[in-house]
Structures are given as C-alpha cells and as structure tokens.
Design a protein around this motif. Structure first.
Motif, PDB file in Angstrom:
ATOM      1  N   TYR A  10       5.287 -23.148   2.730  1.00 27.55           N
ATOM      2  CA  TYR A  10       4.796 -22.725   1.425  1.00 27.55           C
ATOM      3  C   TYR A  10       5.382 -21.380   1.020  1.00 27.55           C
ATOM      4  O   TYR A  10       5.595 -21.126  -0.146  1.00 27.55           O
ATOM      5  CB  TYR A  10       3.266 -22.685   1.416  1.00 27.55           C
ATOM      6  CG  TYR A  10       2.667 -24.032   1.728  1.00 27.55           C
ATOM      7  CD1 TYR A  10       2.822 -25.120   0.858  1.00 27.55           C
ATOM      8  CD2 TYR A  10       1.985 -24.242   2.910  1.00 27.55           C
ATOM      9  CE1 TYR A  10       2.308 -26.361   1.156  1.00 27.55           C
ATOM     10  CE2 TYR A  10       1.460 -25.492   3.211  1.00 27.55           C
ATOM     11  CZ  TYR A  10       1.622 -26.541   2.328  1.00 27.55           C
ATOM     12  OH  TYR A  10       1.115 -27.771   2.623  1.00 27.55           O
ATOM     13  N   TYR A  11       5.652 -20.514   1.996  1.00 32.57           N
ATOM     14  CA  TYR A  11       6.263 -19.223   1.694  1.00 32.57           C
ATOM     15  C   TYR A  11       7.667 -19.422   1.142  1.00 32.57           C
ATOM     16  O   TYR A  11       8.074 -18.773   0.188  1.00 32.57           O
ATOM     17  CB  TYR A  11       6.338 -18.332   2.929  1.00 32.57           C
ATOM     18  CG  TYR A  11       5.020 -18.039   3.590  1.00 32.57           C
ATOM     19  CD1 TYR A  11       3.851 -17.857   2.851  1.00 32.57           C
ATOM     20  CD2 TYR A  11       4.927 -17.936   4.967  1.00 32.57           C
ATOM     21  CE1 TYR A  11       2.648 -17.586   3.466  1.00 32.57           C
ATOM     22  CE2 TYR A  11       3.721 -17.661   5.588  1.00 32.57           C
ATOM     23  CZ  TYR A  11       2.584 -17.485   4.835  1.00 32.57           C
ATOM     24  OH  TYR A  11       1.412 -17.210   5.453  1.00 32.57           O
ATOM     25  N   TYR A  15       8.963 -18.406  -2.530  1.00 30.47           N
ATOM     26  CA  TYR A  15      10.109 -17.491  -2.641  1.00 30.47           C
ATOM     27  C   TYR A  15      11.195 -18.096  -3.531  1.00 30.47           C
ATOM     28  O   TYR A  15      11.715 -17.442  -4.427  1.00 30.47           O
ATOM     29  CB  TYR A  15      10.655 -17.201  -1.243  1.00 30.47           C
ATOM     30  CG  TYR A  15      11.912 -16.385  -1.225  1.00 30.47           C
ATOM     31  CD1 TYR A  15      11.880 -15.022  -1.483  1.00 30.47           C
ATOM     32  CD2 TYR A  15      13.138 -16.969  -0.922  1.00 30.47           C
ATOM     33  CE1 TYR A  15      13.046 -14.266  -1.454  1.00 30.47           C
ATOM     34  CE2 TYR A  15      14.301 -16.222  -0.891  1.00 30.47           C
ATOM     35  CZ  TYR A  15      14.244 -14.872  -1.151  1.00 30.47           C
ATOM     36  OH  TYR A  15      15.396 -14.125  -1.133  1.00 30.47           O
ATOM     37  N   LEU A  73      13.127 -15.844   6.158  1.00 28.79           N
ATOM     38  CA  LEU A  73      12.614 -16.927   5.307  1.00 28.79           C
ATOM     39  C   LEU A  73      13.356 -18.233   5.552  1.00 28.79           C
ATOM     40  O   LEU A  73      13.405 -19.101   4.707  1.00 28.79           O
ATOM     41  CB  LEU A  73      12.718 -16.535   3.829  1.00 28.79           C
ATOM     42  CG  LEU A  73      11.783 -15.414   3.401  1.00 28.79           C
ATOM     43  CD1 LEU A  73      12.062 -14.995   1.968  1.00 28.79           C
ATOM     44  CD2 LEU A  73      10.332 -15.833   3.549  1.00 28.79           C
TER      45      LEU A  73
END
Length: 113
Positions: A10-11, A15, A73
């Motif tokens: 989800y990050y 992003y 990420l």
C-alpha cells in the motif's frame, strides 16, 4: 516474520500515485494507478526464483564481489528482505550498517560492507 510489514504494497501504491512522482516518471498525472494481479497481465510472465541467496552464495564462493541493492520503496524486494537475505549468507561485515550522505549533508541512504 519479525520486522515484516504486511502493508508494504500500500505504501508503494500511495507513493506512485503522488503527483510529483507521476511527473518524474512521465506517467499520466491525476490518475489513480493500481497494481494489477498477475492473472490480468496481457503477456506471459514467469516470476524469478523465490530466493537469490543460493546464487549469490555460489558467486561469492567463486571469488566475485557482489553488490546487493534495495530501495526503501522497492515493492519486489524490500530492504528488510534484503537485510535478512544478506544475514543468511553469513558473510563477514567489514564496515557496519551506517548512513551515507549527499554533498548537502542529507542522508542519502544506508550501506553495509
């Protein structure tokens, strides 16, 4: 697994849906991008091996220097997974985990040798 973040995907999605990132990637802005399930990909996709640790181990045993990189990420191989994998190799640490800095003295990332 200790340290595993089940919300990591989800990050990455959040992003990639920020306007600045979409502009930097030259992607269509003001668009809500979603990860697509493998079943909906319109081409043949074969995932890589579950672990590259055995391959890295073989290369190191043959005398090759290996650089293992993960972005914070990275949705495919997170930094946490990379650190566990490197630990599994049982290699000697010559320089401990530390920050490296940009010319403006900002943390640019982290490195271990």
């Amino acid at each position: 697994m200790a340290g595993y973040d089940p919300c990591m995907e989800y990050y990455v999605e959040a992003y990639l849906n920020t306007g600045e990132v979409q502009e930097a990637l030259h992607a269509r802005t003001n668009t809500n991008w979603l990860a697509c399930p493998r079943t909906s990909v319109p081409f043949h996709y074969t995932p890589g091996p579950v672990s590259v640790v055995p391959t890295i181990r073989r290369l190191v045993e043959r005398g090759l220097s290996i650089w293992v990189y993960s972005g914070d990420l990275d949705s495919t191989c997170s930094i946490t997974s990379t650190r566990y994998s490197v630990k599994d190799l049982n290699l000697p640490v010559t320089t401990p985990w530390r920050a490296w800095y940009t010319p403006d003295f900002e943390v640019g990332g982290y490195v271990q040798q």
